[in-house]
Design a protein around this motif. Sequence first.
Motif: not given
Length: 423
Positions: A62-68, A161-175
């Motif tokens: 339902a949600v894609v990262h990056p959005a484009n 998985w949720a903590c991997v997202v919280a600690d790395f994938f989400r905060p590093a998303e722009s990079l």
Amino acid sequence: MTTDTALVCPSVRYTLGPARAVFPMHRVSTPTPSQFPTTVCELGVPLGAFDAVLVQSTVQAAVVHPANRQLPLPHWTGTTRPRTIGVIGDTGCRVTTAGPNQDCADHQTGWPFPRIANSAAMRHPDLVIHVGDYLYRDDPGQATDTAANPGCTTPADRFSWACVVADFFRPAESLLAVAPVALTRGNHEDCRTPPATGGAGAAWFRYLADDLRADGSCDQYTDPVEIRAGALHLLSVDSSFADPADSGSLAQQAIYTQQFEAVNRAAGQHPGTDHFLFTHKPLWMVRSAGPPPRWVTPVLDRAVAGTTLGRPANNIRTVLSGHVHLYQMIDFNTTRPPQVTVGFSGGDPLDQGPNDADVIGKPVGTPTQPVNHSVTQGRVFGYAILNRNNGTWDLTSHDPTGTVRGQTCTLSVSTAQKQFTCH
């Protein structure tokens, strides 16, 4: 990665030469609730491909990262190299039962890694190197941002998985959206059993390792990895379990000597090509000027000295590491490559480090060599940038705003006297 329960991998469309085509991703692992409720997919993309994008009709999430849906690919060819390399390390938000803890919801004065990732992304690097330590939430229930991270809220979720997202994938998303990333494992991703520090090895091998796994297994030692970034080669050594107590133990010397023998062989196969060695624990970082000087990590230094060459191969130009929470560059003006430590990109507490004037001339390593240059910055978060400049590299340290702190240091062209000249 996708949380799609249908276990369907998306496809990627990219252009190679005159042709543009769609390629299905390969499924690596399926969900194993509740810790890893994800399907992991991967796809090897040949060098020279460009304009890679996830095909909308094949994306189940339902949600894609990056959005484009645009995926970053190398900008170099087989004969060129990256022009700008971002270096980050020790990025996770430290949360423990005993405390003190970082405020994971405060990205200004609490946990600055999201700001650092955004700042580094704005420099448009061609490549990012992460020198290890991603997952610091030893007790997720103590975090201040649990509302933003459902599934990463209890001790049982520690390396989910949720903590991997919280600690790395989400905060590093722009990079992650702007450049390919080369990763090495840190001691927080080793195989030790909680509540010991570390223990995120299963999450590492499922989501972040060069060779992803589906069975939840974890090995303390893995083989070195060579990553070809065009005319620059990266050599990764897994030092996550080297001297786990940081006590100066040399018990693992034979194991790591074999690792560095493999590194030297890999470098020797390409004598005209520069190599960067990156590994979580430094080989020669000076933690205290002493007397006598205290440095890390002796077992890795002894392992290098025990190789057939007795040193790193000549075309290994520099060593990039983390683990100690500061920025430091030291060189020896010899065939030993400079040691750059970048362990200050988010994890707390930060280290102060020694006075540089007290470090210069101090003997370090096996055999001992006096430090020629020392540039240390402690108590400030940030990241490093390597910029290609007239056939060599400029090294700079940046704070979370992107401001250059301290000197710009230029790597020598000589392989016989490897040093940085700073101004």
